[in-house]
Design a protein around this motif. Structure first.
Motif, PDB file in Angstrom:
ATOM      1  N   LEU A 238       0.828  -1.205   0.000  1.00 46.27           N
ATOM      2  CA  LEU A 238       0.000   0.000   0.000  1.00 46.27           C
ATOM      3  C   LEU A 238       0.864   1.258   0.000  1.00 46.27           C
ATOM      4  O   LEU A 238       0.547   2.256  -0.642  1.00 46.27           O
ATOM      5  CB  LEU A 238      -0.920  -0.026   1.230  1.00 46.27           C
ATOM      6  N   LEU A 239       1.938   1.190   0.779  1.00 42.15           N
ATOM      7  CA  LEU A 239       2.758   2.389   0.928  1.00 42.15           C
ATOM      8  C   LEU A 239       3.931   2.373  -0.031  1.00 42.15           C
ATOM      9  O   LEU A 239       5.047   2.679   0.359  1.00 42.15           O
ATOM     10  CB  LEU A 239       3.244   2.500   2.357  1.00 42.15           C
ATOM     11  N   GLY A 240       3.713   1.933  -1.222  1.00 41.57           N
ATOM     12  CA  GLY A 240       4.765   1.983  -2.232  1.00 41.57           C
ATOM     13  C   GLY A 240       5.191   3.423  -2.407  1.00 41.57           C
ATOM     14  O   GLY A 240       4.595   4.341  -1.846  1.00 41.57           O
ATOM     15  N   SER A 241       6.183   3.638  -3.197  1.00 38.19           N
ATOM     16  CA  SER A 241       6.797   4.957  -3.302  1.00 38.19           C
ATOM     17  C   SER A 241       5.752   6.056  -3.503  1.00 38.19           C
ATOM     18  O   SER A 241       5.878   7.148  -2.976  1.00 38.19           O
ATOM     19  CB  SER A 241       7.770   4.971  -4.468  1.00 38.19           C
ATOM     20  N   GLU A 242       4.737   5.747  -4.273  1.00 38.97           N
ATOM     21  CA  GLU A 242       3.810   6.805  -4.631  1.00 38.97           C
ATOM     22  C   GLU A 242       2.985   7.308  -3.450  1.00 38.97           C
ATOM     23  O   GLU A 242       3.045   8.469  -3.071  1.00 38.97           O
ATOM     24  CB  GLU A 242       2.874   6.269  -5.711  1.00 38.97           C
ATOM     25  N   LEU A 243       2.242   6.410  -2.845  1.00 41.44           N
ATOM     26  CA  LEU A 243       1.383   6.830  -1.741  1.00 41.44           C
ATOM     27  C   LEU A 243       2.217   7.298  -0.551  1.00 41.44           C
ATOM     28  O   LEU A 243       1.856   8.238   0.151  1.00 41.44           O
ATOM     29  CB  LEU A 243       0.457   5.685  -1.323  1.00 41.44           C
ATOM     30  N   GLY A 244       3.357   6.621  -0.362  1.00 42.95           N
ATOM     31  CA  GLY A 244       4.193   6.964   0.797  1.00 42.95           C
ATOM     32  C   GLY A 244       4.623   8.415   0.783  1.00 42.95           C
ATOM     33  O   GLY A 244       4.754   9.048   1.828  1.00 42.95           O
ATOM     34  N   GLU A 245       4.824   8.961  -0.389  1.00 40.04           N
ATOM     35  CA  GLU A 245       5.284  10.351  -0.484  1.00 40.04           C
ATOM     36  C   GLU A 245       4.120  11.340  -0.574  1.00 40.04           C
ATOM     37  O   GLU A 245       4.339  12.544  -0.677  1.00 40.04           O
ATOM     38  CB  GLU A 245       6.196  10.511  -1.700  1.00 40.04           C
ATOM     39  N   MET A 246       2.909  10.816  -0.550  1.00 41.71           N
ATOM     40  CA  MET A 246       1.766  11.735  -0.579  1.00 41.71           C
ATOM     41  C   MET A 246       1.629  12.440   0.764  1.00 41.71           C
ATOM     42  O   MET A 246       2.082  11.948   1.790  1.00 41.71           O
ATOM     43  CB  MET A 246       0.492  10.982  -0.945  1.00 41.71           C
ATOM     44  N   ILE A 247       1.028  13.605   0.729  1.00 41.86           N
ATOM     45  CA  ILE A 247       0.890  14.374   1.951  1.00 41.86           C
ATOM     46  C   ILE A 247      -0.581  14.484   2.358  1.00 41.86           C
ATOM     47  O   ILE A 247      -1.473  14.477   1.517  1.00 41.86           O
ATOM     48  CB  ILE A 247       1.482  15.788   1.805  1.00 41.86           C
ATOM     49  N   VAL A 248      -0.789  14.555   3.662  1.00 46.44           N
ATOM     50  CA  VAL A 248      -2.130  14.706   4.217  1.00 46.44           C
ATOM     51  C   VAL A 248      -2.212  16.113   4.780  1.00 46.44           C
ATOM     52  O   VAL A 248      -1.321  16.530   5.535  1.00 46.44           O
ATOM     53  CB  VAL A 248      -2.380  13.676   5.336  1.00 46.44           C
ATOM     54  N   THR A 249      -3.238  16.824   4.425  1.00 40.49           N
ATOM     55  CA  THR A 249      -3.285  18.239   4.788  1.00 40.49           C
ATOM     56  C   THR A 249      -4.742  18.667   4.923  1.00 40.49           C
ATOM     57  O   THR A 249      -5.616  18.068   4.313  1.00 40.49           O
ATOM     58  CB  THR A 249      -2.507  19.036   3.697  1.00 40.49           C
ATOM     59  N   PRO A 250      -5.040  19.647   5.775  1.00 39.93           N
ATOM     60  CA  PRO A 250      -6.434  20.086   5.885  1.00 39.93           C
ATOM     61  C   PRO A 250      -6.870  20.778   4.592  1.00 39.93           C
ATOM     62  O   PRO A 250      -6.034  21.352   3.892  1.00 39.93           O
ATOM     63  CB  PRO A 250      -6.418  21.109   7.021  1.00 39.93           C
ATOM     64  N   ARG A 251      -8.146  20.717   4.311  1.00 40.38           N
ATOM     65  CA  ARG A 251      -8.629  21.390   3.106  1.00 40.38           C
ATOM     66  C   ARG A 251      -8.453  22.893   3.189  1.00 40.38           C
ATOM     67  O   ARG A 251      -8.228  23.560   2.185  1.00 40.38           O
ATOM     68  CB  ARG A 251     -10.113  21.073   2.887  1.00 40.38           C
ATOM     69  N   GLU A 252      -8.574  23.431   4.391  1.00 41.34           N
ATOM     70  CA  GLU A 252      -8.468  24.882   4.560  1.00 41.34           C
ATOM     71  C   GLU A 252      -7.002  25.305   4.715  1.00 41.34           C
ATOM     72  O   GLU A 252      -6.709  26.325   5.341  1.00 41.34           O
ATOM     73  CB  GLU A 252      -9.309  25.349   5.755  1.00 41.34           C
ATOM     74  N   ILE A 253      -6.087  24.535   4.126  1.00 42.50           N
ATOM     75  CA  ILE A 253      -4.652  24.783   4.305  1.00 42.50           C
ATOM     76  C   ILE A 253      -4.254  26.189   3.864  1.00 42.50           C
ATOM     77  O   ILE A 253      -3.352  26.811   4.450  1.00 42.50           O
ATOM     78  CB  ILE A 253      -3.825  23.716   3.549  1.00 42.50           C
ATOM     79  N   ASP A 254      -4.940  26.731   2.883  1.00 44.91           N
ATOM     80  CA  ASP A 254      -4.597  28.049   2.373  1.00 44.91           C
ATOM     81  C   ASP A 254      -4.713  29.128   3.458  1.00 44.91           C
ATOM     82  O   ASP A 254      -3.766  29.856   3.729  1.00 44.91           O
ATOM     83  CB  ASP A 254      -5.504  28.385   1.194  1.00 44.91           C
TER      84      ASP A 254
END
Lengths: 308, 308, 308, 308
Positions: free
Chosen positions: D260-276
């Motif tokens: 599941l955590l192959g290179s692609e997903l592992g490097e994805m970031i989790v962030t709030p929608r209101e990050i701006d």
């Protein structure tokens, strides 16, 4: 003949001689260091002569505004808020005021309107409970010419919105052209006549007036440019006066207008190099007045906190 | 139960078991290296089960798209252009197609729609003579969420415009949420069902459908995020399957959803770090398909030259 | 006296009478529809008279450029690429060329340099293997005046970078002031003399020359403004000539310069209203020439693909 | 093993067990409603275990900060100003502090540094007389990743500037990755250890430390993302603990990390929608602390007026 182009009624009046003109009432006064000029155009013949429709034109002027003097900014903002309130129709607190920021964000001297919209407290989308608690008025805002709409004229979009939202009034903001360079960044004009075709830096092709949209339109503007053609014409006029040979220059002037002021140069604009910060500053002053006028129950601090 | 959130009908179908489901017809094929899946939802019960209204959903998928492979981009763009043309109603060449780019430019994963609008050739404002000479179709475009509009919902603005402009159809573009991270940046969905409340990255509160606006609405989208809650749920499901103790984890899973996936984390989005360039690329591919579909008489080179 | 301000050597030469001037060699020719003027300033006295240091100044001019004619764009870009290549010192393929885009992105007529940097193919950060495979040259680029550096002068930053990166040459791009409005957007000047204090729209306070940084500096510029003072002065000169009363206007002119062209108006700039798209277009043409000159082994298509 | 990725020393300490660890001193306290944690890493073995170099790490945490509570913002800003002042070396008032805003403006969660630079009062370019009158300190600022610089690494540019400007210290600001979603937008870390390779949202490839540049480097950061791999690992750990079958999941976890955590997903970031807006808010709080710390003789109002 008033061939010099200006969006300021007071300059048009001065160009027309500045003396007694039937159908025009002019008053000057000073308040808190701000020069105020009120021009009332009361009949159609005067409107035709000045190139400005019948109505009230109020001009606030302060050279300190351009120098970003904090006291001048506060004084102008407070006076402008009062006058906006006076010109807008009474509201029942339910129907909205629609703030329309005309102009194109990517052309700096034409970006005053979008800049004011960015700084306007909008409340129409809030919940009923929030309104009641804070005695807020309903305000919505649009900058129709910013990137994001294409193939649709600004005025067409505003008309569509007015039909859908049924606001009680439009308060529109636009960049203006002046005749005298000292007015750039230093003068704010407020009028109840809306926006005319050909006015503004963007040269609107359709009107935005009570007649065109069916609700009152109050408009606020600040000169950010002079047209190069205007500047050249005035320079000649000045020269002719100074050497007393007005007649002698008539021919040369006419000739020059054809040559030097051909279509290209004539449409060029003259603007201060620091136009970017000048427009930002003006947008701040005007938005602060708009917010005060539209939200009389909120303090400045409350408005700031809600916009954060 | 389909609790996992996705805007892709093909993922919803897979989540629902992926087998024979009454009221759903699914076809897969490959063309020019692009995987195509067509999901037809034909009855209301199937629509309820999938959480997707009745209609046609077409998915084009290519991992090479995400890697910015030029051939894959061309292939996807050409196929998408054909399918857009097929789903849009025939035009008489006079009434416009209104391209609506949903989403918020300042939230990168939500900015696909505005990005496509920026790259769409708009022609509605051109003169009759220009149209005739080039056999152009009338196209206008709006990105209601970047418009400098505030206090007015995007869907409200679109409705107002439809009333005023009377377009023959809406082609809308939006960022989507997927379930599987491999679909981000690699999949484009096209549907004739419009936009549903709660869909998209921006979570629209009102529908944009033929029912709501009175003209056909074709929508194109690409997944740019996964919801964190979806990711966590899927990870658990995977784990449960892998150690064969599905029942044993039921309680833990339910418990965890409450604790770990409380309101805050559950609403967080998972997105690639290179989301900025990924959205730019996707906007380019989609806009190229939109321009081809809406201007069948113009070559790519002519479209480019006119947009310059 | 050459009091009229221009950054174009060919205009300075014309202002100085345009005839035979010791220490100046001027050649004109036409190529592919582009007017070319080469001004060689060969001695110090001529440099003083023209207000331009010793060196080579090449001007490419095409009114079609301003009208965005595709053929004119290609012709100017190809010729400019050749001339840039000729003026830059030979490279060993290892040391970089540093492209410096002077100017301020938020002041539209001053944003040509940053616009070119945005479109320059930079390769210095790539891996050795990539270089070898594609026979690429090392290029890096900086726009020192864009938001993000403050309290540090652009030239100071460039000097620091030259010390650290040791490029073989600087290729710098800047917005210029012209005297004649027809040259705005239609003329590109290329010179091996670098940038002088007081030049450009941003009025640089320090030089960027081989003497100041220790490596050759080739600079490319396009006029985007006329100074209002220049325009007014030229208008008067023209008028004086036309009515044959040059002496008679001397006093009026001097007087007017003091009055009308006080510090404020004198520093104002005259610019076309469509300056935004004009600068974008020019940045595209210049960047295309820069990329060709700096990457002779890559085709246009390869450059485009790598920049995507 | 501390495999979970976090840039916060306090989280690394908690991950390492949170108990007594030789070479680490931890203190917690509360002040004005703000939770403060100080972690001192005093020997190399502890540094290795935590993955954090020797030095002082101070964390200010307030959930109210994320909710944009004005009092919490003021409290955090005041405390942060004091601590910045304590960590920075004494100045003689002549040599500058160089504020470095790391990160990429176009990737929202990575744009904290540029946002702080935009709001920093820079004074280095002012005249001697202005300094004296206002007892100002010399400050300059750079956001090397938004500079229109390409082909030049941020750290390379900062090194070049340090050599040229010889500042007395660097104060750098960066977006961080956390482990716990509740810390996003609610926690500010201050440290005298600079920036390490691999840290931050942008994953810097080179260090920015006293050792690398020769002047003290104090750095301020706020978590804006969690890495998806971190989130998934923590979810599993939590599940394993909750059902008491830690050993049983070992294999599944290892397997899943690969799948599941192959290179692609592992490097994805989790962030709030209101990050701006979250990043904008945080930039405001941090910049206000930076301005207070660097200009102790100026009031908040004077700083505001000068930045206008």
């Amino acid at each position: 003949m008033v061939s010099t182009r200006t969006d300021l009624a007071m300059e048009a009046f001065n160009s027309a001689g500045g003396g007694a003109l039937p159908g025009v009432e002019v008053r000057h006064w000073e308040e808190n260091g701000v020069q105020v000029t009120e021009v009332l155009v009361t009949d159609n013949e005067a409107a035709r002569q000045l190139g400005k429709p019948k109505g009230t034109y109020l001009t606030l002027e302060s050279q300190l505004l351009r120098e970003r003097d904090p006291d001048a900014r506060l004084a102008v903002s407070a006076m402008l808020a009062e006058e906006i309130d006076r010109l807008l129709p009474e509201g029942d607190g339910r129907s909205s005021v629609l703030v329309v920021g005309l102009g194109n964000r990517s052309i700096t001297p034409d970006s005053l309107g979008p800049g004011v919209v960015d700084r306007t407290l909008v409340t129409r989308h809030m919940l009923g409970a929030e309104y009641a608690a804070l005695s807020m008025k309903s305000v919505c805002a649009i900058a129709p010419g910013v990137l994001g709409v294409t193939g649709i004229e600004s005025m067409e979009l505003v008309e569509a919105l007015v039909k859908a939202l049924k606001p009680r009034a439009i308060l529109c903001v636009d960049s203006l052209a002046a005749r005298d360079s000292r007015r750039i960044g230093a003068t704010i004009q407020l009028t109840d006549t809306g926006i005319q075709p050909g006015a503004g830096v963007g040269n609107h092709r359709k009107p935005l007036t009570e007649q065109s949209v069916g609700v009152p339109v109050v408009s606020v503007g600040m000169p950010t440019v002079i047209y190069a053609a205007t500047l050249a014409r005035d320079a000649f006029a000045w020269l002719s006066e100074s050497d007393g040979d007005e007649a002698g220059h008539e021919a040369a002037l006419a000739d020059m207008e054809k040559t030097l002021l051909g279509s290209e140069l004539g449409e060029m604009i003259v603007t201060p190099r620091e136009i970017d910060s000048l427009v930002q500053d003006a947008a701040g002053v005007i938005a602060s007045a708009v917010n005060r006028a539209l939200q009389p129950s909120l303090s400045d601090a409350e408005i700031m906190a809600m916009m954060d």
